[in-house]
Design a protein around this motif. Sequence first.
Motif, PDB file in Angstrom:
ATOM      1  N   SER A  50     -11.385 -28.593 -45.576  1.00  0.00           N
ATOM      2  CA  SER A  50     -11.582 -30.030 -45.774  1.00  0.00           C
ATOM      3  C   SER A  50     -12.330 -30.642 -44.596  1.00  0.00           C
ATOM      4  O   SER A  50     -13.278 -31.426 -44.781  1.00  0.00           O
ATOM      5  CB  SER A  50     -10.227 -30.713 -45.966  1.00  0.00           C
ATOM      6  OG  SER A  50      -9.544 -30.175 -47.085  1.00  0.00           O
ATOM      7  N   VAL A  51     -11.918 -30.313 -43.364  1.00  0.00           N
ATOM      8  CA  VAL A  51     -12.562 -30.886 -42.176  1.00  0.00           C
ATOM      9  C   VAL A  51     -14.016 -30.449 -42.080  1.00  0.00           C
ATOM     10  O   VAL A  51     -14.919 -31.268 -41.820  1.00  0.00           O
ATOM     11  CB  VAL A  51     -11.785 -30.487 -40.905  1.00  0.00           C
ATOM     12  CG1 VAL A  51     -12.558 -30.889 -39.662  1.00  0.00           C
ATOM     13  CG2 VAL A  51     -10.407 -31.127 -40.915  1.00  0.00           C
ATOM     14  N   VAL A  52     -14.282 -29.177 -42.317  1.00  0.00           N
ATOM     15  CA  VAL A  52     -15.658 -28.683 -42.232  1.00  0.00           C
ATOM     16  C   VAL A  52     -16.521 -29.299 -43.322  1.00  0.00           C
ATOM     17  O   VAL A  52     -17.666 -29.709 -43.080  1.00  0.00           O
ATOM     18  CB  VAL A  52     -15.675 -27.145 -42.314  1.00  0.00           C
ATOM     19  CG1 VAL A  52     -17.105 -26.625 -42.371  1.00  0.00           C
ATOM     20  CG2 VAL A  52     -14.940 -26.534 -41.133  1.00  0.00           C
ATOM     21  N   ASP A  53     -15.981 -29.386 -44.551  1.00  0.00           N
ATOM     22  CA  ASP A  53     -16.754 -29.926 -45.669  1.00  0.00           C
ATOM     23  C   ASP A  53     -17.119 -31.391 -45.436  1.00  0.00           C
ATOM     24  O   ASP A  53     -18.252 -31.822 -45.714  1.00  0.00           O
ATOM     25  CB  ASP A  53     -15.970 -29.777 -46.962  1.00  0.00           C
ATOM     26  CG  ASP A  53     -16.856 -29.932 -48.198  1.00  0.00           C
ATOM     27  OD1 ASP A  53     -18.013 -30.367 -48.058  1.00  0.00           O
ATOM     28  OD2 ASP A  53     -16.394 -29.605 -49.306  1.00  0.00           O
ATOM     29  N   VAL A  54     -16.170 -32.176 -44.912  1.00  0.00           N
ATOM     30  CA  VAL A  54     -16.426 -33.601 -44.685  1.00  0.00           C
ATOM     31  C   VAL A  54     -17.528 -33.796 -43.647  1.00  0.00           C
ATOM     32  O   VAL A  54     -18.330 -34.749 -43.729  1.00  0.00           O
ATOM     33  CB  VAL A  54     -15.126 -34.314 -44.273  1.00  0.00           C
ATOM     34  CG1 VAL A  54     -15.425 -35.723 -43.756  1.00  0.00           C
ATOM     35  CG2 VAL A  54     -14.163 -34.369 -45.445  1.00  0.00           C
ATOM     36  N   ASN A  55     -17.596 -32.884 -42.680  1.00  0.00           N
ATOM     37  CA  ASN A  55     -18.571 -33.045 -41.600  1.00  0.00           C
ATOM     38  C   ASN A  55     -19.910 -32.380 -41.891  1.00  0.00           C
ATOM     39  O   ASN A  55     -20.809 -32.408 -41.042  1.00  0.00           O
ATOM     40  CB  ASN A  55     -18.000 -32.479 -40.299  1.00  0.00           C
ATOM     41  CG  ASN A  55     -16.885 -33.353 -39.734  1.00  0.00           C
ATOM     42  OD1 ASN A  55     -17.158 -34.348 -39.058  1.00  0.00           O
ATOM     43  ND2 ASN A  55     -15.640 -32.990 -40.025  1.00  0.00           N
ATOM     44  N   LEU A  56     -20.047 -31.758 -43.033  1.00  0.00           N
ATOM     45  CA  LEU A  56     -21.316 -31.163 -43.413  1.00  0.00           C
ATOM     46  C   LEU A  56     -22.131 -32.153 -44.242  1.00  0.00           C
ATOM     47  O   LEU A  56     -21.598 -33.130 -44.783  1.00  0.00           O
ATOM     48  CB  LEU A  56     -21.083 -29.885 -44.222  1.00  0.00           C
ATOM     49  CG  LEU A  56     -20.568 -28.664 -43.443  1.00  0.00           C
ATOM     50  CD1 LEU A  56     -20.280 -27.521 -44.401  1.00  0.00           C
ATOM     51  CD2 LEU A  56     -21.562 -28.232 -42.374  1.00  0.00           C
TER      52      LEU A  56
ATOM     53  N   THR B  78     -23.990 -33.895 -47.394  1.00  0.00           N
ATOM     54  CA  THR B  78     -23.473 -34.030 -48.770  1.00  0.00           C
ATOM     55  C   THR B  78     -24.086 -33.020 -49.716  1.00  0.00           C
ATOM     56  O   THR B  78     -23.570 -32.825 -50.830  1.00  0.00           O
ATOM     57  CB  THR B  78     -23.760 -35.454 -49.281  1.00  0.00           C
ATOM     58  OG1 THR B  78     -25.177 -35.711 -49.193  1.00  0.00           O
ATOM     59  CG2 THR B  78     -22.994 -36.483 -48.459  1.00  0.00           C
TER      60      THR B  78
ATOM     61  N   ILE C  25     -12.040 -35.108 -50.209  1.00  0.00           N
ATOM     62  CA  ILE C  25     -13.402 -34.728 -49.815  1.00  0.00           C
ATOM     63  C   ILE C  25     -14.418 -35.525 -50.626  1.00  0.00           C
ATOM     64  O   ILE C  25     -15.403 -36.065 -50.088  1.00  0.00           O
ATOM     65  CB  ILE C  25     -13.615 -33.219 -50.003  1.00  0.00           C
ATOM     66  CG1 ILE C  25     -12.784 -32.422 -48.993  1.00  0.00           C
ATOM     67  CG2 ILE C  25     -15.087 -32.854 -49.849  1.00  0.00           C
ATOM     68  CD1 ILE C  25     -12.798 -30.923 -49.232  1.00  0.00           C
TER      69      ILE C  25
ATOM     70  N   LEU D 143     -14.405 -39.209 -49.414  1.00  0.00           N
ATOM     71  CA  LEU D 143     -15.041 -39.403 -48.120  1.00  0.00           C
ATOM     72  C   LEU D 143     -16.547 -39.187 -48.191  1.00  0.00           C
ATOM     73  O   LEU D 143     -17.303 -39.747 -47.383  1.00  0.00           O
ATOM     74  CB  LEU D 143     -14.420 -38.466 -47.078  1.00  0.00           C
ATOM     75  CG  LEU D 143     -12.954 -38.754 -46.722  1.00  0.00           C
ATOM     76  CD1 LEU D 143     -12.412 -37.689 -45.792  1.00  0.00           C
ATOM     77  CD2 LEU D 143     -12.814 -40.142 -46.087  1.00  0.00           C
ATOM     78  N   HIS D 144     -16.998 -38.345 -49.125  1.00  0.00           N
ATOM     79  CA  HIS D 144     -18.425 -38.171 -49.319  1.00  0.00           C
ATOM     80  C   HIS D 144     -19.035 -39.300 -50.151  1.00  0.00           C
ATOM     81  O   HIS D 144     -20.264 -39.329 -50.332  1.00  0.00           O
ATOM     82  CB  HIS D 144     -18.713 -36.830 -49.989  1.00  0.00           C
ATOM     83  CG  HIS D 144     -18.805 -35.701 -49.021  1.00  0.00           C
ATOM     84  ND1 HIS D 144     -18.874 -34.383 -49.432  1.00  0.00           N
ATOM     85  CD2 HIS D 144     -18.842 -35.662 -47.662  1.00  0.00           C
ATOM     86  CE1 HIS D 144     -18.952 -33.591 -48.372  1.00  0.00           C
ATOM     87  NE2 HIS D 144     -18.923 -34.360 -47.278  1.00  0.00           N
TER      88      HIS D 144
END
Length: 365
Positions: free
Chosen positions: A12-18, A20, A58, A61-62
């Motif tokens: 979740s943390v990695v996906d949010v910071n990558l 879109t 996710i 947040l995206h």
Amino acid sequence: MAIPLAFILLISVVDVNLPTTIHLGPLLVVAPALTASFGGPVMTGFVGAVAVVAQVMIAFLHGGIETLNHQVQIFALLAVSSVIFVYSYLRDRRVRQLAQVRSVSEAAQRVILRPLPRRIGPLRISSMYIAATAEAHVGGDLYAAARTVGGTRLLIGDVRGKGLGSLSDAALLLCAFREASHRHSALPKLATHLEGSVCRNLTELAETNAIASECFVTAAITDIPDREPVVHVIDCGHPPPLLLHGEQVLPLEPRQKCPPLGLGELTEEDHRPETFPFEPGDIMLLYTDGIIEARDGAGRFYPLAERLPAWADEDADTLIRLLHDDLLRHVGGRLDDDAAAIAIQRLPTGPAGPPRRRAPGGRSP
């Protein structure tokens, strides 16, 4: 439990910071799949629900929760997590059923193949049983001991066939032995009684089962007096007992062998016991052919008589433990046939301690 939850958090943390355009959300399905490998359905369902919530967060947040792409990911994760939950439930039910079957098998073993006493009269007894059928604890091999006036009688046998299919014939012979051992003072009468019981049972079964007409039971019946350093043996087509006398291994093979039980009713004249020396400190080993016919990867039989001298200084319990471990090493951990063995050690009597071992003086007919 911490591993799949940490996995969800990391993804979740990695996906949010990558960006879109990159989506790691589908990897969340690994968490419930991993949980199903060690947890029950409740734990699996909980982790699956957490994974779905993480996928929703996710998407939120995206800023694309309304997009078809994120909606498909959420629905797919929910569907796969549901499938994993159902699988975990079915597997958990199967495990419970297997545990119940195993408990029934263990109960059957205790009822049919009762544990032998560790000490009976002047004898120390140790035994082992290895069933060929997976998850079974008892099969076609059998053994029993009975205390009589002034002695101990032991039976070891092998029903034709292996595993649970031969269990009924083994149970019949054991019941007949326990009942008749106390009523027949002479060993030939006991053997004749067992022969009659097996023949009657096989005749009844042959009326409904053609295979029963081809069944038989090999058996070795021994009578060990308390006050005489001897053992009386009747061998009905069974591998002969082995006597460990010092570092010598002596087969107690009668000159006249009887056919296996169930091949034809014999008389007391046909069942003639033979007497062999059995002194304090000696160990007699009764065993079934599942031991001596066990093969290693190269097809070599287990060399039981060659192994025993190395264990000459051990007591009955240790000898059986060493035999058990060595046999499984020889076959690579799995036997193709049932195997059973009994080690009987005659204990020294009197305050003087064990007498010096001497070379056996022969045997008397």
